[in-house]
Write a protein that holds these residues in place. Structure first.
Motif, PDB file in Angstrom:
ATOM      1  N   LEU A 195       0.850  -1.195   0.000  1.00 31.04           N
ATOM      2  CA  LEU A 195       0.000   0.000   0.000  1.00 31.04           C
ATOM      3  C   LEU A 195       0.882   1.240   0.000  1.00 31.04           C
ATOM      4  O   LEU A 195       1.755   1.397   0.865  1.00 31.04           O
ATOM      5  CB  LEU A 195      -0.910   0.040   1.232  1.00 31.04           C
ATOM      6  N   THR A 196       0.672   2.126  -0.957  1.00 31.50           N
ATOM      7  CA  THR A 196       1.442   3.365  -0.982  1.00 31.50           C
ATOM      8  C   THR A 196       0.995   4.270   0.160  1.00 31.50           C
ATOM      9  O   THR A 196      -0.147   4.219   0.612  1.00 31.50           O
ATOM     10  CB  THR A 196       1.286   4.094  -2.319  1.00 31.50           C
ATOM     11  N   THR A 197       1.928   5.089   0.639  1.00 33.82           N
ATOM     12  CA  THR A 197       1.675   5.924   1.807  1.00 33.82           C
ATOM     13  C   THR A 197       1.973   7.388   1.511  1.00 33.82           C
ATOM     14  O   THR A 197       2.564   7.727   0.483  1.00 33.82           O
ATOM     15  CB  THR A 197       2.531   5.475   3.002  1.00 33.82           C
ATOM     16  N   TYR A 198       1.560   8.247   2.447  1.00 38.23           N
ATOM     17  CA  TYR A 198       1.844   9.674   2.375  1.00 38.23           C
ATOM     18  C   TYR A 198       3.178   9.948   3.075  1.00 38.23           C
ATOM     19  O   TYR A 198       3.561   9.220   3.991  1.00 38.23           O
ATOM     20  CB  TYR A 198       0.801  10.506   3.100  1.00 38.23           C
ATOM     21  N   LEU A 199       3.857  11.003   2.696  1.00 38.80           N
ATOM     22  CA  LEU A 199       4.978  11.518   3.474  1.00 38.80           C
ATOM     23  C   LEU A 199       4.537  12.855   4.045  1.00 38.80           C
ATOM     24  O   LEU A 199       4.359  13.835   3.307  1.00 38.80           O
ATOM     25  CB  LEU A 199       6.226  11.680   2.600  1.00 38.80           C
ATOM     26  N   GLU A 200       4.293  12.901   5.366  1.00 41.41           N
ATOM     27  CA  GLU A 200       3.727  14.081   6.005  1.00 41.41           C
ATOM     28  C   GLU A 200       4.520  14.448   7.256  1.00 41.41           C
ATOM     29  O   GLU A 200       5.194  13.603   7.853  1.00 41.41           O
ATOM     30  CB  GLU A 200       2.268  13.812   6.415  1.00 41.41           C
ATOM     31  N   GLN A 201       4.425  15.700   7.637  1.00 36.98           N
ATOM     32  CA  GLN A 201       4.992  16.121   8.918  1.00 36.98           C
ATOM     33  C   GLN A 201       4.097  15.564  10.023  1.00 36.98           C
ATOM     34  O   GLN A 201       2.875  15.736   9.996  1.00 36.98           O
ATOM     35  CB  GLN A 201       5.044  17.647   9.000  1.00 36.98           C
ATOM     36  N   ALA A 202       4.677  14.852  10.970  1.00 36.69           N
ATOM     37  CA  ALA A 202       3.883  14.165  11.987  1.00 36.69           C
ATOM     38  C   ALA A 202       4.450  14.436  13.373  1.00 36.69           C
ATOM     39  O   ALA A 202       5.671  14.489  13.566  1.00 36.69           O
ATOM     40  CB  ALA A 202       3.874  12.658  11.724  1.00 36.69           C
ATOM     41  N   THR A 217       4.529  13.093  17.346  1.00 35.52           N
ATOM     42  CA  THR A 217       4.278  12.014  18.285  1.00 35.52           C
ATOM     43  C   THR A 217       5.255  12.160  19.445  1.00 35.52           C
ATOM     44  O   THR A 217       6.482  12.233  19.239  1.00 35.52           O
ATOM     45  CB  THR A 217       4.419  10.629  17.626  1.00 35.52           C
ATOM     46  N   GLY A 218       4.724  12.251  20.647  1.00 35.27           N
ATOM     47  CA  GLY A 218       5.584  12.477  21.792  1.00 35.27           C
ATOM     48  C   GLY A 218       6.344  13.785  21.650  1.00 35.27           C
ATOM     49  O   GLY A 218       5.762  14.834  21.370  1.00 35.27           O
ATOM     50  N   VAL A 219       7.665  13.722  21.816  1.00 34.77           N
ATOM     51  CA  VAL A 219       8.484  14.935  21.694  1.00 34.77           C
ATOM     52  C   VAL A 219       8.930  15.195  20.261  1.00 34.77           C
ATOM     53  O   VAL A 219       9.607  16.187  19.981  1.00 34.77           O
ATOM     54  CB  VAL A 219       9.736  14.827  22.594  1.00 34.77           C
ATOM     55  N   TRP A 220       8.541  14.328  19.319  1.00 40.73           N
ATOM     56  CA  TRP A 220       9.057  14.404  17.952  1.00 40.73           C
ATOM     57  C   TRP A 220       8.061  15.080  17.023  1.00 40.73           C
ATOM     58  O   TRP A 220       6.855  14.888  17.119  1.00 40.73           O
ATOM     59  CB  TRP A 220       9.378  13.004  17.420  1.00 40.73           C
ATOM     60  N   ASN A 221       8.605  15.865  16.101  1.00 40.79           N
ATOM     61  CA  ASN A 221       7.830  16.451  15.009  1.00 40.79           C
ATOM     62  C   ASN A 221       8.689  16.340  13.764  1.00 40.79           C
ATOM     63  O   ASN A 221       9.598  17.148  13.541  1.00 40.79           O
ATOM     64  CB  ASN A 221       7.475  17.914  15.304  1.00 40.79           C
ATOM     65  N   VAL A 222       8.415  15.289  12.972  1.00 42.84           N
ATOM     66  CA  VAL A 222       9.325  14.917  11.889  1.00 42.84           C
ATOM     67  C   VAL A 222       8.527  14.489  10.659  1.00 42.84           C
ATOM     68  O   VAL A 222       7.370  14.091  10.761  1.00 42.84           O
ATOM     69  CB  VAL A 222      10.239  13.749  12.321  1.00 42.84           C
ATOM     70  N   PRO A 223       9.144  14.539   9.470  1.00 40.36           N
ATOM     71  CA  PRO A 223       8.504  13.925   8.302  1.00 40.36           C
ATOM     72  C   PRO A 223       8.401  12.419   8.520  1.00 40.36           C
ATOM     73  O   PRO A 223       9.362  11.784   8.977  1.00 40.36           O
ATOM     74  CB  PRO A 223       9.461  14.255   7.145  1.00 40.36           C
ATOM     75  N   ALA A 224       7.250  11.849   8.197  1.00 41.37           N
ATOM     76  CA  ALA A 224       7.034  10.427   8.467  1.00 41.37           C
ATOM     77  C   ALA A 224       6.108   9.827   7.425  1.00 41.37           C
ATOM     78  O   ALA A 224       5.243  10.507   6.863  1.00 41.37           O
ATOM     79  CB  ALA A 224       6.448  10.225   9.864  1.00 41.37           C
ATOM     80  N   SER A 225       6.295   8.529   7.176  1.00 44.05           N
ATOM     81  CA  SER A 225       5.376   7.789   6.321  1.00 44.05           C
ATOM     82  C   SER A 225       4.081   7.579   7.078  1.00 44.05           C
ATOM     83  O   SER A 225       4.077   7.219   8.253  1.00 44.05           O
ATOM     84  CB  SER A 225       6.000   6.440   5.945  1.00 44.05           C
ATOM     85  N   PHE A 226       2.948   7.783   6.389  1.00 51.12           N
ATOM     86  CA  PHE A 226       1.657   7.816   7.071  1.00 51.12           C
ATOM     87  C   PHE A 226       0.588   7.200   6.183  1.00 51.12           C
ATOM     88  O   PHE A 226       0.549   7.436   4.981  1.00 51.12           O
ATOM     89  CB  PHE A 226       1.292   9.278   7.377  1.00 51.12           C
ATOM     90  N   LEU A 227      -0.278   6.385   6.791  1.00 55.53           N
ATOM     91  CA  LEU A 227      -1.438   5.855   6.094  1.00 55.53           C
ATOM     92  C   LEU A 227      -2.509   5.541   7.129  1.00 55.53           C
ATOM     93  O   LEU A 227      -2.222   4.879   8.133  1.00 55.53           O
ATOM     94  CB  LEU A 227      -1.095   4.578   5.314  1.00 55.53           C
ATOM     95  N   PRO A 228      -3.742   6.003   6.913  1.00 54.02           N
ATOM     96  CA  PRO A 228      -4.804   5.683   7.876  1.00 54.02           C
ATOM     97  C   PRO A 228      -4.961   4.178   8.058  1.00 54.02           C
ATOM     98  O   PRO A 228      -4.864   3.391   7.108  1.00 54.02           O
ATOM     99  CB  PRO A 228      -6.049   6.302   7.238  1.00 54.02           C
ATOM    100  N   ARG A 229      -5.219   3.783   9.283  1.00 52.03           N
ATOM    101  CA  ARG A 229      -5.305   2.377   9.654  1.00 52.03           C
ATOM    102  C   ARG A 229      -6.367   1.628   8.853  1.00 52.03           C
ATOM    103  O   ARG A 229      -6.229   0.420   8.589  1.00 52.03           O
ATOM    104  CB  ARG A 229      -5.612   2.293  11.148  1.00 52.03           C
ATOM    105  N   VAL A 230      -7.444   2.327   8.458  1.00 55.39           N
ATOM    106  CA  VAL A 230      -8.545   1.641   7.772  1.00 55.39           C
ATOM    107  C   VAL A 230      -8.084   0.965   6.486  1.00 55.39           C
ATOM    108  O   VAL A 230      -8.660  -0.048   6.078  1.00 55.39           O
ATOM    109  CB  VAL A 230      -9.713   2.604   7.474  1.00 55.39           C
ATOM    110  N   TYR A 231      -7.053   1.485   5.835  1.00 56.00           N
ATOM    111  CA  TYR A 231      -6.565   0.869   4.607  1.00 56.00           C
ATOM    112  C   TYR A 231      -6.005  -0.525   4.878  1.00 56.00           C
ATOM    113  O   TYR A 231      -6.396  -1.501   4.240  1.00 56.00           O
ATOM    114  CB  TYR A 231      -5.458   1.721   3.980  1.00 56.00           C
ATOM    115  N   PHE A 232      -5.038  -0.612   5.795  1.00 58.19           N
ATOM    116  CA  PHE A 232      -4.402  -1.924   5.967  1.00 58.19           C
ATOM    117  C   PHE A 232      -5.265  -2.871   6.784  1.00 58.19           C
ATOM    118  O   PHE A 232      -5.153  -4.085   6.630  1.00 58.19           O
ATOM    119  CB  PHE A 232      -2.971  -1.810   6.509  1.00 58.19           C
ATOM    120  N   GLU A 233      -6.174  -2.334   7.604  1.00 61.77           N
ATOM    121  CA  GLU A 233      -7.142  -3.209   8.260  1.00 61.77           C
ATOM    122  C   GLU A 233      -8.042  -3.885   7.229  1.00 61.77           C
ATOM    123  O   GLU A 233      -8.393  -5.059   7.371  1.00 61.77           O
ATOM    124  CB  GLU A 233      -7.993  -2.420   9.246  1.00 61.77           C
TER     125      GLU A 233
END
Length: 258
Positions: free
Chosen positions: A20-27, A29-45
């Motif tokens: 499944l192809t993913t997005y590259l977005e600024q994300a 989480t915790g103390v981090w704010n970084v570019p990250a690969s992202f895909l809503p869970r509903v796709y792979f579920e």
């Protein structure tokens, strides 16, 4: 039909692997704010529930050789939704409402789709994925549908999916996947759509305003793309994912025999 528990537990029936192809977005989480690969869970579920193994494919530098190597490790491919395609890819200047281009993702998904077609790897395009397929094969897009149809029925904004009904062409891959249904209610969230259809594609669903809602590529065993978001409706209808997983399982079997 989805693979059942006995199939999954049977070593002679391995689950097909779906990329499944993913997005590259600024994300954040915790103390981090970084570019990250992202895909809503509903796709792979949805892939898991249909009997497949989901593997996420982040945008990255690509060549035809790399794309074919990636496809060689997969049994099926999903090109997911996301930001607008760079209009320069189909010879247009950007509309004021068109998203800033994501050149890395455009190139990545174009190469993966071309490799999937070349290797006859089953694929499903979802929303942006339909548009990527059409542009990759030489078609164009309407950049902002309210300018074309005079309403925002396909994109209410605010993350709200609107329900629209589409008519399905019979004797099509889509109709087979939907067990012959000639009309289905779908969840829409897009402001662009196919304008000029690429050579080789067949339209297999339209809405009542004439917009293309699904296409297939008859030259491959399973090449299907829809303008709506089936991953948002798997509780009531998982059939498109089941059809892809079944085709991917067949592809894996045939490749093993070869």
């Amino acid at each position: 039909m989805a693979l059942n528990d006995s199939d999954i537990n049977n070593s002679d029936t391995p689950r097909p692997v779906i990329g499944l192809t993913t997005y590259l977005e600024q994300a954040s989480t915790g103390v981090w704010n970084v570019p990250a690969s992202f895909l809503p869970r509903v796709y792979f579920e949805a892939v898991n529930r249909a009997g497949g193994i989901a593997v996420l494919l982040p945008p990255q530098p690509v060549s035809p050789e790399i794309a074919r190597q990636v496809l060689g490790s997969l049994d099926g491919l999903i090109v997911s939704g996301g930001k607008d395609i760079d209009p320069a890819r189909y010879g247009q200047e950007p509309h004021e409402s068109t998203d800033a281009p994501r050149h890395d993702r455009d190139a990545w998904e174009d190469a993966l789709l071309q490799a999937a077609i070349d290797t006859e790897t089953p694929f499903l395009g979802i929303c942006r994925g339909l548009q990527v397929l059409n542009v990759a094969l030489g078609g164009t897009l309407h950049q902002h549908l309210p300018d074309v149809i005079g309403s925002n029925r396909y994109n209410l904004g605010g993350g709200i999916f609107n329900v629209n009904r589409v008519s399905v062409a019979q004797e099509s891959l889509l109709a087979d996947a939907l067990a012959g249904d000639d009309s289905v209610a779908v969840k829409s969230y897009h402001h662009q759509a196919i304008d000029q259809l690429a050579d080789g594609l067949r339209v297999t669903a339209r809405s009542d305003d004439g917009l293309v809602q699904a296409v297939e590529l008859p030259d491959v065993p399973f090449g299907l793309a829809v303008q709506w978001h089936p991953e948002e409706d798997v509780d009531s209808d998982i059939r498109l994912f089941e059809a892809l997983v079944q085709a991917a399982a067949q592809h894996a079997t045939e490749r093993a025999r070869a």
